[in-house]
Scaffold this motif. Structure first.
Motif, mmCIF file in Angstrom:
data_model
loop_
_atom_site.group_PDB
_atom_site.id
_atom_site.type_symbol
_atom_site.label_atom_id
_atom_site.label_comp_id
_atom_site.label_asym_id
_atom_site.label_seq_id
_atom_site.Cartn_x
_atom_site.Cartn_y
_atom_site.Cartn_z
ATOM 1 N N VAL A 162 0.841 -1.202 0.000
ATOM 2 C CA VAL A 162 0.000 0.000 0.000
ATOM 3 C C VAL A 162 0.876 1.251 0.000
ATOM 4 O O VAL A 162 0.557 2.251 -0.646
ATOM 5 N N ALA A 163 2.003 1.183 0.716
ATOM 6 C CA ALA A 163 2.855 2.364 0.852
ATOM 7 C C ALA A 163 3.676 2.647 -0.393
ATOM 8 O O ALA A 163 4.136 3.769 -0.611
ATOM 9 N N LYS A 164 3.850 1.622 -1.231
ATOM 10 C CA LYS A 164 4.742 1.793 -2.392
ATOM 11 C C LYS A 164 4.349 2.979 -3.278
ATOM 12 O O LYS A 164 5.191 3.842 -3.571
ATOM 13 N N PRO A 165 3.045 3.082 -3.695
ATOM 14 C CA PRO A 165 2.696 4.250 -4.519
ATOM 15 C C PRO A 165 2.903 5.568 -3.782
ATOM 16 O O PRO A 165 3.104 6.599 -4.421
ATOM 17 N N LEU A 166 2.878 5.536 -2.465
ATOM 18 C CA LEU A 166 3.105 6.762 -1.701
ATOM 19 C C LEU A 166 4.571 7.182 -1.824
ATOM 20 O O LEU A 166 4.881 8.348 -2.064
ATOM 21 N N TYR A 167 5.454 6.202 -1.675
ATOM 22 C CA TYR A 167 6.877 6.518 -1.835
ATOM 23 C C TYR A 167 7.172 6.975 -3.265
ATOM 24 O O TYR A 167 7.967 7.885 -3.487
ATOM 25 N N ASP A 168 6.500 6.319 -4.224
ATOM 26 C CA ASP A 168 6.738 6.668 -5.625
ATOM 27 C C ASP A 168 6.405 8.124 -5.896
ATOM 28 O O ASP A 168 6.983 8.750 -6.784
ATOM 29 N N ASN A 169 5.418 8.647 -5.140
ATOM 30 C CA ASN A 169 4.994 10.026 -5.375
ATOM 31 C C ASN A 169 5.296 10.884 -4.153
ATOM 32 O O ASN A 169 4.498 11.742 -3.760
#
Lengths: 57, 727
Positions: free
Chosen positions: B673-680
């Protein structure tokens, strides 16, 4: 899709009886109360309704 | 027979009266904060325990159980002693009752803002408090029945029947609705899930209105209106019909809160029919109260107590007409989830309960303090402020309700929704919300005047703690009248009256609920509906903690204007693992039942949710949702194992031993879940400080509460589309 929200109770035997039963129970209690109220004697009703006024405070 | 001397306990009456006034003010002020937050969401920016979702349960619980609750006890303790010519059964029980109830209120006032909530409306208090309520309620009943049993008046006046029936029914409602499985000291799950939980909850919610806000007050009305008017009730015969018909019908009407939901049609129709029937006894009672003033209307001009009573009873009449009308399916479709309902309940709470309580305060306090009211003029001012404020409150809410209904269902010629963005409607409502807050403020100004007036009154008098009285004892042997009627028989048998009341309300409850419990095995199970993952479960508990259900529903009704906006309508089988259900009852924000469906109109990526929860108006212009900066705190998952075990006990099919694997699965999903947050990361609405912490590895997004909430939101409504959403 409609089957998911309808016909839940189809598998309960005689489920149609519930609304009828509810009405009959309610109606008979209502009738009993009505008959009593009509037949109740006036002096008792007066005595009852004056209970709150039976003290000064 | 010798005349017996005894005394009435006025001190306990005074205590409850002071408590009702004090908690009333607290409840109103919290309500005002909530009202202001609706148009000024940043009022309590960033303070978790003052956010709308946590304060609203505090407001409702304070008004219902603290303001109205203490008033019931004050009125019962005052009128009952005089109606049966006996002191309360035990001064010790009276004291335990009083202090126990105040402790419960304090516990509620602390736990609700801290986010300890069961997530069921008007029953948010957690299990230790629920148990305390049950115990104190039993003390109250014991004290009341004890008093009645040692009475010196043979027959029980109708007010006492209302007290007995209210006590018995509230006990049943509270216990049945509060059956929950504790996970930790202040966390539990409702034993019921989904449709069943909804039915039990609204059977409770509706009847809390009926047997906490209505029947005890009808009892009080039957005592205090004749008392203040100095004449007996208009028709004692009508009051008997009123009592039996009302307690009999009320208990059935709960499902009218669930029209067009996934509740079986059968139960919905039953709720509607009984709601319509309710008009008869309600209006019978209202007319009985108003007509008691026949020939005494001149007194109303001079007596502020009677003025308040007239407004209270009139408000009761309006609310009890409106209620059945709102239970008609066609009208319900228009008003449910809108602000109309908020107007409706406040007409009841401010008008019926509020004004009746003010009447009681102005009536009883000068009497037990052996003095006159300090200022009639000030009390008159209070009366006009209260009356005007109710209008200022209710009309904007009705207006808002109509606007919402019109705008939600408006279509363009090409078949698309005119107001596709939910905020189109919200932004139209801001003036109404502001006017409502003005109405609420005027009401509070009136209450402050009352405080001053009563303070001066109390100062000028002296409490008659033990009021001397005398009466003949009740003859041991009941002289049986010739041809005695069954009802006259029951009028002097309180225990039998208690049991009969319970039987009467249980018939309604049982016939309504038993079939719906049998439904459990009959719900067409949807095979793709799976239990929540550990992370989603934690997220769901945060959703409950923040009180999201106060503004967001999770129940799409089968209307084109709803399915077009939110997606496929909700099915009963989708909620089988929802302990508790979170259908909600109000849409200040949009419905979330299909929030996670990737092909749906509402779908938003994880980073959108992240920003939306932190700074809602950064992604939704004009949003009135509070900010949730504290969701960046680390998720506390200490009780995760216990939660999984509790869920399994209640029938949620987690595999045996899964609790030990749960936390590992949770960490895996959190990373995903956190991956797209780190990506952006550059697009996230975080402070430079937080950014630095993340960059330095001191803070991990996958460990935050935020990620759990997003996981839960992205799960919502997806189960019936397994292929479209699962990888």
């Amino acid at each position: 899709m409609l089957k998911f929200i309808k016909h839940h109770l189809d598998t309960i035997d005689g489920v149609e009886i519930f609304p009828v039963l509810s009405f009959l129970i309610f109606f008979s209690v209502f009738l009993f109360a009505l008959i009593y109220v009509v037949k109740a004697d006036k002096s008792h009703m007066d005595e009852m309704s004056n209970l709150p006024l039976d003290n000064k405070n | 027979m010798q005349l017996e001397k005894f005394s009435y306990d006025n001190k306990i009456v005074r205590n409850f009266l002071f408590a009702t006034a004090l908690w009333g003010l607290v409840g109103f002020l919290v309500g005002l904060i909530c009202a202001i937050e609706m148009f000024w969401p940043q009022l309590t920016n960033g303070i978790s325990f003052l956010s709308f979702g946590r304060l609203r349960p505090l407001h409702t619980n304070a008004v219902i159980f603290a303001f109205v609750g203490n008033a019931i006890f004050a009125g019962v303790y005052h009128s009952l002693q005089r109606l049966v010519k006996a002191r309360m059964y035990s001064d010790v029980l009276s004291k335990i009752h009083f202090w126990g109830w105040q402790l419960i209120i304090v516990a509620a006032a602390i736990t609700l803002p801290l986010g300890y909530s069961t997530g069921k409306e008007y029953a948010e208090l957690e299990w230790p408090i629920d148990i305390s309520i049950a115990l104190v309620w039993v003390i109250f009943g014991w004290n009341m029945m004890g008093t009645i049993l040692k009475r010196r008046v043979k027959h029980l006046y109708v007010a006492i029947w209302f007290y007995i029936a209210s006590w018995a029914t509230v006990a049943v409602l509270h216990i049945v609705n509060s059956i929950e499985l504790p996970v930790s000291f202040l966390k539990s799950y409702s034993m019921y899930a989904g449709v069943q939980d909804a039915l039990v909850q609204w059977w409770y919610g509706h009847n809390a209105v009926a047997f906490f806000l209505t029947t005890p007050f009808l009892g009080l009305m039957y005592y205090y209106v004749p008392k203040a008017a100095g004449r007996p009730v208009f028709s004692y015969r009508l009051s008997i019909i009123h009592f039996w018909a009302l307690i009999f019908i009320y208990i059935w009407a709960g499902p009218h809160h669930l029209l067009y939901t996934a509740l079986p049609d059968w139960a919905q129709s039953l709720g509607t029919v009984f709601s319509i029937m309710l008009i008869a006894p309600s209006w019978g009672g209202m007319l009985n109260g108003l007509l008691t003033l026949r020939g005494a209307w001149d007194k109303v001009r001079d007596d502020v107590v009677l003025k308040f009573m007239v407004v209270a009873i009139t408000a009761y009449g309006m609310v009890t007409f409106e209620g059945p009308m709102l239970s008609l399916k066609s009208l319900n479709a228009m008003t449910h989830y809108t602000d109309w309902i908020v107007g409706h309940v406040h007409l009841g709470a401010l008008g019926w309960n509020g004004c009746m309580i003010f009447a009681m305060l102005y009536f009883i306090i000068p009497r037990i303090f052996q003095t006159k009211l300090h200022s009639q003029k000030m009390a008159n001012w209070h009366f006009w402020l209260a009356t005007a404020s109710i209008i200022f409150y209710a009309i904007p809410m009705y207006w808002a309700g109509i606007v919402q209904n019109q705008m939600w269902r408006e279509f363009n010629a090409d078949g698309t929704l005119t107001n596709q963005n939910f905020l189109d409607t919200v932004t139209q409502l801001i003036p109404m919300y502001a006017t409502r807050a003005i109405g609420g403020s005027i009401f509070i100004v009136g209450v402050l005047l009352m405080f001053y007036n009563l303070y001066k009154t109390v100062k000028s008098g002296k409490l008659l703690a033990n009021e001397e009285a005398e009466a003949y004892p009740l003859a041991k042997a009941n002289v049986k009248h010739e041809k005695e009627h069954w009802h006259r028989w029951i009028e002097k048998r309180p225990i039998q009256m208690l049991l009969l009341s319970i039987v009467v309300i249980l018939i309604g409850g049982a016939i309504e609920m038993i079939p719906t419990f049998l439904v459990k095995s009959n719900i067409p199970s949807i095979t793709s509906v799976q239990p929540y993952t550990p992370l989603e479960l934690e997220g769901r508990d945060l959703y409950i903690r923040e009180g999201c259900y106060n503004c967001h529903s999770q129940m799409i009704r089968p209307f084109r204007w709803e399915t077009e906006r939110y997606g496929d309508y909700s099915k009963a089988g989708e909620f089988v693992y929802d302990h508790p259900f979170q259908w909600g009852s109000k849409r200040t924000g949009p419905d979330l039942a299909r929030e996670g469906v990737k092909t749906g109109r509402l779908y938003k990526p994880n980073d959108w949710h992240f920003n939306h929860l932190l700074v809602p108006d950064s992604v939704s212009d004009g949003s009135i949702m509070p900010r949730y900066p504290w969701l960046l705190n680390k998720l506390d998952s200490k009780t995760l194992e216990g939660k999984i075990t509790a869920m399994r006990k209640m029938g949620v099919p987690y595999p045996e031993g899964y609790e030990s694997k749960a936390s590992g699965d949770m960490r895996l999903q959190a990373k995903e879940v956190a991956k797209p947050l780190y990506d952006n990361i550059d697009g996230l609405m975080i402070s430079d400080e937080t950014y630095d912490k993340i960059a330095a590895g001191e803070m991990k997004l996958e460990e935050t509460e935020m990620v759990a909430v997003i996981a839960y939101l992205q799960r919502l409504g997806t189960d019936i589309y397994p292929k479209a959403t699962k990888k």
